[in-house]
Design an enzyme around this catalytic site. Structure first.
Site, PDB file in Angstrom:
ATOM      1  N   ASN A  14     -49.017 -35.138  58.414  1.00  0.00           N
ATOM      2  CA  ASN A  14     -50.053 -34.595  59.112  1.00  0.00           C
ATOM      3  C   ASN A  14     -50.263 -33.115  58.878  1.00  0.00           C
ATOM      4  O   ASN A  14     -51.225 -32.458  58.676  1.00  0.00           O
ATOM      5  CB  ASN A  14     -50.050 -35.057  60.669  1.00  0.00           C
ATOM      6  CG  ASN A  14     -50.657 -36.452  60.703  1.00  0.00           C
ATOM      7  OD1 ASN A  14     -51.830 -36.656  60.731  1.00  0.00           O
ATOM      8  ND2 ASN A  14     -49.598 -37.387  61.271  1.00  0.00           N
ATOM      9  N   ARG A  88     -40.325 -34.002  70.458  1.00  0.00           N
ATOM     10  CA  ARG A  88     -39.736 -33.300  71.664  1.00  0.00           C
ATOM     11  C   ARG A  88     -40.542 -33.385  72.916  1.00  0.00           C
ATOM     12  O   ARG A  88     -41.837 -32.900  72.662  1.00  0.00           O
ATOM     13  CB  ARG A  88     -38.965 -32.322  71.468  1.00  0.00           C
ATOM     14  CG  ARG A  88     -38.080 -32.073  70.348  1.00  0.00           C
ATOM     15  CD  ARG A  88     -37.032 -33.000  70.533  1.00  0.00           C
ATOM     16  NE  ARG A  88     -36.064 -32.681  71.597  1.00  0.00           N
ATOM     17  CZ  ARG A  88     -35.115 -33.423  72.048  1.00  0.00           C
ATOM     18  NH1 ARG A  88     -34.775 -34.457  71.242  1.00  0.00           N
ATOM     19  NH2 ARG A  88     -34.505 -33.187  73.287  1.00  0.00           N
ATOM     20  N   LEU A  90     -41.886 -31.311  75.739  1.00  0.00           N
ATOM     21  CA  LEU A  90     -41.939 -29.948  76.187  1.00  0.00           C
ATOM     22  C   LEU A  90     -41.865 -29.879  77.794  1.00  0.00           C
ATOM     23  O   LEU A  90     -42.541 -30.472  78.620  1.00  0.00           O
ATOM     24  CB  LEU A  90     -43.006 -29.400  75.424  1.00  0.00           C
ATOM     25  CG  LEU A  90     -43.131 -29.476  74.015  1.00  0.00           C
ATOM     26  CD1 LEU A  90     -44.425 -29.203  73.548  1.00  0.00           C
ATOM     27  CD2 LEU A  90     -41.703 -28.492  73.612  1.00  0.00           C
ATOM     28  N   ASN A 104     -51.986 -31.688  69.878  1.00  0.00           N
ATOM     29  CA  ASN A 104     -50.898 -32.985  69.633  1.00  0.00           C
ATOM     30  C   ASN A 104     -52.009 -34.042  69.184  1.00  0.00           C
ATOM     31  O   ASN A 104     -52.962 -34.173  69.324  1.00  0.00           O
ATOM     32  CB  ASN A 104     -50.370 -33.423  70.887  1.00  0.00           C
ATOM     33  CG  ASN A 104     -49.325 -34.357  70.507  1.00  0.00           C
ATOM     34  OD1 ASN A 104     -48.322 -34.332  69.590  1.00  0.00           O
ATOM     35  ND2 ASN A 104     -49.336 -35.626  71.305  1.00  0.00           N
ATOM     36  N   HIS A 106     -51.380 -38.021  68.564  1.00  0.00           N
ATOM     37  CA  HIS A 106     -50.569 -39.086  69.176  1.00  0.00           C
ATOM     38  C   HIS A 106     -51.153 -40.562  68.591  1.00  0.00           C
ATOM     39  O   HIS A 106     -52.524 -40.834  68.517  1.00  0.00           O
ATOM     40  CB  HIS A 106     -50.895 -39.481  70.781  1.00  0.00           C
ATOM     41  CG  HIS A 106     -50.157 -40.332  71.406  1.00  0.00           C
ATOM     42  ND1 HIS A 106     -48.624 -40.152  71.763  1.00  0.00           N
ATOM     43  CD2 HIS A 106     -50.461 -41.797  71.694  1.00  0.00           C
ATOM     44  CE1 HIS A 106     -48.202 -41.534  72.008  1.00  0.00           C
ATOM     45  NE2 HIS A 106     -49.479 -42.215  72.132  1.00  0.00           N
ATOM     46  N   THR A 138     -51.340 -30.992  77.857  1.00  0.00           N
ATOM     47  CA  THR A 138     -51.042 -30.324  79.277  1.00  0.00           C
ATOM     48  C   THR A 138     -49.549 -31.110  79.626  1.00  0.00           C
ATOM     49  O   THR A 138     -48.905 -31.807  78.971  1.00  0.00           O
ATOM     50  CB  THR A 138     -51.966 -30.971  80.228  1.00  0.00           C
ATOM     51  OG1 THR A 138     -52.118 -32.537  79.852  1.00  0.00           O
ATOM     52  CG2 THR A 138     -53.420 -30.753  79.873  1.00  0.00           C
ATOM     53  N   GLU A 140     -48.442 -33.210  81.771  1.00  0.00           N
ATOM     54  CA  GLU A 140     -48.134 -34.641  81.599  1.00  0.00           C
ATOM     55  C   GLU A 140     -48.298 -35.095  80.059  1.00  0.00           C
ATOM     56  O   GLU A 140     -49.190 -35.075  79.290  1.00  0.00           O
ATOM     57  CB  GLU A 140     -49.338 -35.419  82.495  1.00  0.00           C
ATOM     58  CG  GLU A 140     -48.759 -36.624  82.896  1.00  0.00           C
ATOM     59  CD  GLU A 140     -50.048 -37.341  83.794  1.00  0.00           C
ATOM     60  OE1 GLU A 140     -50.018 -38.606  84.021  1.00  0.00           O
ATOM     61  OE2 GLU A 140     -50.944 -36.509  84.449  1.00  0.00           O
ATOM     62  N   GLU A 171     -55.268 -40.526  60.766  1.00  0.00           N
ATOM     63  CA  GLU A 171     -54.738 -39.315  61.304  1.00  0.00           C
ATOM     64  C   GLU A 171     -54.975 -38.002  60.317  1.00  0.00           C
ATOM     65  O   GLU A 171     -55.197 -37.081  60.820  1.00  0.00           O
ATOM     66  CB  GLU A 171     -53.229 -39.497  61.589  1.00  0.00           C
ATOM     67  CG  GLU A 171     -52.984 -40.595  62.677  1.00  0.00           C
ATOM     68  CD  GLU A 171     -51.501 -40.425  63.181  1.00  0.00           C
ATOM     69  OE1 GLU A 171     -50.569 -40.200  62.390  1.00  0.00           O
ATOM     70  OE2 GLU A 171     -51.546 -40.422  64.370  1.00  0.00           O
TER      71      GLU A 171
HETATM   72  C1  GAR Z   1     -47.675 -39.348  63.283  1.00  0.00           C
HETATM   73  O1  GAR Z   1     -48.142 -40.851  63.217  1.00  0.00           O
HETATM   74  C2  GAR Z   1     -48.293 -38.919  64.753  1.00  0.00           C
HETATM   75  O2  GAR Z   1     -49.229 -39.477  65.361  1.00  0.00           O
HETATM   76  C3  GAR Z   1     -46.985 -39.362  65.559  1.00  0.00           C
HETATM   77  O3  GAR Z   1     -45.611 -39.256  64.564  1.00  0.00           O
HETATM   78  C4  GAR Z   1     -46.165 -39.445  63.264  1.00  0.00           C
HETATM   79  C5  GAR Z   1     -45.767 -38.171  62.399  1.00  0.00           C
HETATM   80  O4  GAR Z   1     -45.883 -38.410  60.977  1.00  0.00           O
HETATM   81  N1  GAR Z   1     -46.551 -38.678  66.680  1.00  0.00           N
HETATM   82  C6  GAR Z   1     -46.079 -39.110  67.839  1.00  0.00           C
HETATM   83  O5  GAR Z   1     -45.477 -40.162  67.922  1.00  0.00           O
HETATM   84  C7  GAR Z   1     -46.251 -38.037  68.808  1.00  0.00           C
HETATM   85  N2  GAR Z   1     -45.790 -38.648  70.030  1.00  0.00           N
HETATM   86  P1  GAR Z   1     -45.959 -37.223  59.892  1.00  0.00           P
HETATM   87  O6  GAR Z   1     -44.731 -36.659  60.113  1.00  0.00           O
HETATM   88  O7  GAR Z   1     -46.004 -37.777  58.639  1.00  0.00           O
HETATM   89  O8  GAR Z   1     -47.147 -36.303  60.417  1.00  0.00           O
END
Ligand code: GAR
Length: 213
Positions: A14, A88, A90, A104, A106, A138, A140, A171
């Site tokens: 990403n 992580r 935060l 972020n 998700h 945020t 939460e 993404e």
């Molecule tokens: C992505 O799918 C992202 O949405 C997820 O980790 C992956 C990272 O892929 N994030 C989470 O799960 C956050 N809670 P990448 O390192 O190839 O970008």
């Protein structure tokens, strides 16, 4: 020029999508990882971006780690901090420090499937659509004003791997888009909503499509 710091924990695909988008008016000031072996660090360095590691295993508690992380981030005086697969949780203090400039991605259609293993849990729940969300952070976990979401169908025969790949491809589209909108100052937070000025609206999505659609 807006200065952006991207935080990663692993592969960084990403982060790579955001860098490759070469968003006008944005400068990627640094890529910071909490894991020394994060694959994305090499890509960033190869593209002339400053990299740093703040290894969470070397800190005794979350507050100490977050303080060190904030120090590394703030040395770049960012306008925007982007969590791109940063794995992580935060502290509230950290989140407050970056209020309104911390986003972020998700891998689910929030508020469904917060937390981990979202694709596996979506398959187990039998949902017909799944997706991904970019949101302001945020205190939460996995809450906060939603900027953009992408919806993908869950198809018969999907495995965790096929569904993950379908979501990841989206993404890579929506994350650079969200960053671009913020750089263009088109995103405004109103309570728990993020409004995007001038965003186009489109019609209904149905999965699986009924015969007559
Ligand atoms: C992505 O799918 C992202 O949405 C997820 O980790 C992956 C990272 O892929 N994030 C989470 O799960 C956050 N809670 P990448 O390192 O190839 O970008």
């Amino acid at each position: 020029m807006k200065s952006i710091v991207i935080l990663i924990s692993g592969r960084g695909s990403n982060m790579e999508a955001i860098v490759r988008a070469a968003i006008p008016g944005a400068r990627i000031a640094a890529v910071i990882s909490n894991r020394p072996n994060a694959g994305g660090l090499a890509f960033a360095a190869a593209h002339g971006i400053a990299t740093a590691v703040v290894d969470h295993t070397t800190y005794t508690d979350r507050a100490a780690f977050d303080a060190a992380l904030a120090g590394a981030i703030d040395s770049h005086t960012p306008d925007l901090v982007v969590l791109a697969g940063f794995m992580r949780v935060l502290t509230a203090d950290f989140v407050r420090h970056y209020e309104g400039r911390l986003i972020n991605i998700h891998p689910s259609l929030l508020p469904s499937f917060t937390g981990l293993h979202t694709h596996r849990r979506a398959l187990a729940a039998g949902v017909r659509v799944h997706g991904t969300t970019v949101h302001f952070v945020t205190a939460e976990l996995d809450c906060g004003p939603i900027i953009i979401q992408a919806v993908v169908p869950v198809m018969a025969g999907d495995t965790e791997e096929t569904l993950t790949a379908r979501v990841l491809a989206q993404e890579h589209r929506i994350f650079p888009q969200a960053v671009c909108w913020i750089v263009e100052e088109r995103v405004r937070i109103e309570g728990n909503m993020a409004r995007v000025a001038g965003a186009r609206e489109s019609g209904v999505m149905i999965s699986p499509p009924p015969e007559d659609v």
